[in-house]
Design a protein around this motif. Structure first.
Motif, PDB file in Angstrom:
ATOM      1  N   CYS A   1      29.258   3.695  13.952  1.00  0.00           N
ATOM      2  CA  CYS A   1      29.969   2.697  13.166  1.00  0.00           C
ATOM      3  C   CYS A   1      30.473   1.592  14.089  1.00  0.00           C
ATOM      4  O   CYS A   1      31.207   1.862  15.036  1.00  0.00           O
ATOM      5  CB  CYS A   1      31.130   3.339  12.418  1.00  0.00           C
TER       6      CYS A   1
ATOM      7  N   HIS B   1      30.632   7.991   5.485  1.00  0.00           N
ATOM      8  CA  HIS B   1      31.631   7.298   6.301  1.00  0.00           C
ATOM      9  C   HIS B   1      32.136   6.057   5.572  1.00  0.00           C
ATOM     10  O   HIS B   1      33.338   5.767   5.596  1.00  0.00           O
ATOM     11  CB  HIS B   1      31.025   6.920   7.660  1.00  0.00           C
TER      12      HIS B   1
ATOM     13  N   HIS C   1      34.209   1.204   5.863  1.00  0.00           N
ATOM     14  CA  HIS C   1      33.442   0.553   6.928  1.00  0.00           C
ATOM     15  C   HIS C   1      31.991   0.363   6.487  1.00  0.00           C
ATOM     16  O   HIS C   1      31.406   1.265   5.900  1.00  0.00           O
ATOM     17  CB  HIS C   1      33.483   1.386   8.216  1.00  0.00           C
TER      18      HIS C   1
END
Ligand code: ZN
Length: 79
Positions: free
Chosen positions: A26, A55, A61
């Motif tokens: 990420c 995630h 994100h």
């Protein structure tokens, strides 16, 4: 001595004995740095998509770096 330049064609193909791995990290901007959370090496592209989706669902994100690795065998091309 004069050097001779040779132009030989080479071909690369996937090594059948080599493992293919996918990974994602990420890289969403969180303040002054990237989030940096990484998934373990996975054996398929869909597994990485699933991990990223999870995630994103948890954190919001949305930006990832994807890493794909495989092994290649390089040989002179037969003419
Ligand atoms: Zn993140």
């Amino acid at each position: 001595m004069r050097s001779v330049l040779r132009y030989v064609d080479y071909v690369a193909r996937p090594d059948p004995d080599g493992e293919q791995t996918w990974q994602a990290e990420c890289v969403t901007d969180v303040g002054d740095k990237d989030c940096g959370v990484k998934c373990p090496e996975l054996g398929g592209e869909q597994a990485v998509v699933d991990w990223m989706a999870e995630h994103t669902k948890e954190t919001g994100h949305e930006r990832f770096k994807r890493i794909y690795e495989d092994y290649a065998l390089v040989k002179k091309a037969e003419k």
